[in-house]
Structures are given as C-alpha cells and as structure tokens.
Design a protein around this motif. Structure first.
Motif, mmCIF file in Angstrom:
data_model
loop_
_atom_site.group_PDB
_atom_site.id
_atom_site.type_symbol
_atom_site.label_atom_id
_atom_site.label_comp_id
_atom_site.label_asym_id
_atom_site.label_seq_id
_atom_site.Cartn_x
_atom_site.Cartn_y
_atom_site.Cartn_z
ATOM 1 N N UNK A 1 0.836 -1.201 0.000
ATOM 2 C CA UNK A 1 0.000 0.000 0.000
ATOM 3 C C UNK A 1 0.874 1.256 0.000
ATOM 4 N N UNK A 2 1.910 1.258 0.809
ATOM 5 C CA UNK A 2 2.813 2.412 0.861
ATOM 6 C C UNK A 2 3.547 2.591 -0.466
ATOM 7 N N UNK A 3 3.992 1.492 -1.049
ATOM 8 C CA UNK A 3 4.749 1.571 -2.307
ATOM 9 C C UNK A 3 3.895 2.096 -3.455
ATOM 10 N N UNK A 4 2.603 1.750 -3.470
ATOM 11 C CA UNK A 4 1.722 2.166 -4.560
ATOM 12 C C UNK A 4 0.903 3.409 -4.215
ATOM 13 N N UNK A 5 1.098 3.932 -3.018
ATOM 14 C CA UNK A 5 0.353 5.090 -2.522
ATOM 15 C C UNK A 5 -1.153 4.833 -2.605
ATOM 16 N N UNK A 6 -1.555 3.687 -2.087
ATOM 17 C CA UNK A 6 -2.963 3.300 -2.037
ATOM 18 C C UNK A 6 -3.295 2.881 -0.608
ATOM 19 N N UNK A 7 -4.565 2.792 -0.305
ATOM 20 C CA UNK A 7 -4.969 2.324 1.015
ATOM 21 C C UNK A 7 -4.842 0.807 1.086
ATOM 22 N N UNK A 8 -4.822 0.300 2.298
ATOM 23 C CA UNK A 8 -4.780 -1.147 2.491
ATOM 24 C C UNK A 8 -6.036 -1.789 1.913
ATOM 25 N N UNK A 9 -7.168 -1.115 2.050
ATOM 26 C CA UNK A 9 -8.424 -1.651 1.508
ATOM 27 C C UNK A 9 -8.363 -1.782 -0.012
ATOM 28 N N UNK A 10 -7.755 -0.805 -0.663
ATOM 29 C CA UNK A 10 -7.641 -0.855 -2.125
ATOM 30 C C UNK A 10 -6.711 -1.990 -2.543
ATOM 31 N N UNK A 11 -5.629 -2.201 -1.802
ATOM 32 C CA UNK A 11 -4.738 -3.325 -2.103
ATOM 33 C C UNK A 11 -5.504 -4.634 -1.949
ATOM 34 N N UNK A 12 -6.300 -4.770 -0.890
ATOM 35 C CA UNK A 12 -7.104 -5.985 -0.711
ATOM 36 C C UNK A 12 -8.068 -6.182 -1.886
ATOM 37 N N UNK A 13 -8.688 -5.093 -2.346
ATOM 38 C CA UNK A 13 -9.600 -5.207 -3.499
ATOM 39 C C UNK A 13 -8.844 -5.655 -4.747
ATOM 40 N N UNK A 14 -7.663 -5.106 -4.971
ATOM 41 C CA UNK A 14 -6.871 -5.513 -6.134
ATOM 42 C C UNK A 14 -6.524 -7.004 -6.056
ATOM 43 N N UNK A 15 -6.232 -7.481 -4.859
ATOM 44 C CA UNK A 15 -5.932 -8.903 -4.671
ATOM 45 C C UNK A 15 -7.185 -9.734 -4.945
ATOM 46 N N UNK A 16 -8.298 -9.343 -4.359
ATOM 47 C CA UNK A 16 -9.553 -10.081 -4.522
ATOM 48 C C UNK A 16 -9.993 -10.119 -5.979
ATOM 49 N N UNK A 17 -9.800 -9.010 -6.686
ATOM 50 C CA UNK A 17 -10.185 -8.937 -8.097
ATOM 51 C C UNK A 17 -9.220 -9.702 -8.996
ATOM 52 N N UNK A 18 -8.098 -10.136 -8.455
ATOM 53 C CA UNK A 18 -7.110 -10.863 -9.243
ATOM 54 C C UNK A 18 -6.152 -9.966 -10.004
ATOM 55 N N UNK A 19 -6.233 -8.655 -9.785
ATOM 56 C CA UNK A 19 -5.345 -7.724 -10.483
ATOM 57 C C UNK A 19 -3.932 -7.743 -9.892
ATOM 58 N N UNK A 20 -3.832 -8.021 -8.594
ATOM 59 C CA UNK A 20 -2.531 -8.054 -7.922
ATOM 60 C C UNK A 20 -2.319 -9.454 -7.364
ATOM 61 N N UNK A 21 -1.364 -10.193 -7.906
ATOM 62 C CA UNK A 21 -1.101 -11.544 -7.396
ATOM 63 C C UNK A 21 -0.590 -11.475 -5.958
ATOM 64 N N UNK A 22 -1.100 -12.368 -5.109
ATOM 65 C CA UNK A 22 -0.673 -12.428 -3.718
ATOM 66 C C UNK A 22 -0.936 -13.830 -3.188
ATOM 67 N N UNK A 23 -0.224 -14.174 -2.138
ATOM 68 C CA UNK A 23 -0.398 -15.476 -1.501
ATOM 69 C C UNK A 23 -0.706 -15.280 -0.030
#
Length: 103
Positions: A34-56
C-alpha cells in the motif's frame, strides 16, 4: 498455501513476516505494498480479490504476501494510477453542510 481467488486453508498457522527468508525473497506485506503504490490497504485488498494483484496467503487470516516484482509491473502501476484518479480532489470551496452555529 492459498492464492488470491483460489479459496483458503482454514488451519491456523504462524508466519513471521519479518523473517530474513521472506525479505530476501523479495516479498512485501500488504502494508508495504500500500505504501509503495500510494494506495490504502483496503484498495490493495480489493486488487488482490479482483485478481489484479497476485498475492499469496499461507492460511486463512494470515498476512498476504506480495512479490515486490509484481508491484513494479506496468499493469499494476496502471491499476494504482487508475484507483488514485478516482479519489475526489479536496474542495475547500464546498459549503459546510453541517453548520451547527446559531447566531
């Protein structure tokens, strides 16, 4: 280990996110992403859930692990820019809608 969008494992586990092995593999936490992309933690979670940001996630409830290299990908940067552009600009000219002063 669960991957975003593939269902999680419900067994409890303990992951040390500051361990040298995780840091040397080039992985970051959700907070760091979130800090690296200047986004909120919630937005990072949404990107992960949507499959836009790969995460494990090693198990349900464990911290998300995101590869630092994925944060550098052009598609991810574009998504971050798009999300930031959705934020309404602060408008100090907007009237105070809740004026409780009674003169």
């Amino acid at each position: 280990m669960a991957r975003a969008g593939h269902g999680g494992v419900s067994a409890p586990c303990a992951i040390n996110m500051t361990s040298p092995s995780i840091m040397t593999r080039g992985e970051v936490t959700l907070d760091e992403a979130a800090a690296a992309l200047t986004l909120s933690q919630s937005t990072i979670r949404r990107l992960i859930t949507e499959g836009a940001l790969p995460a494990e996630q090693h198990c349900k409830g464990a911290p998300w692990i995101i590869r630092h290299a994925d944060l550098e990908r052009e598609e991810i940067r574009r998504q971050a820019d798009l999300r930031r552009s959705r934020r309404p600009p602060p408008d100090e000219r907007q009237p105070n809608l809740l004026d409780l002063s009674t003169a």
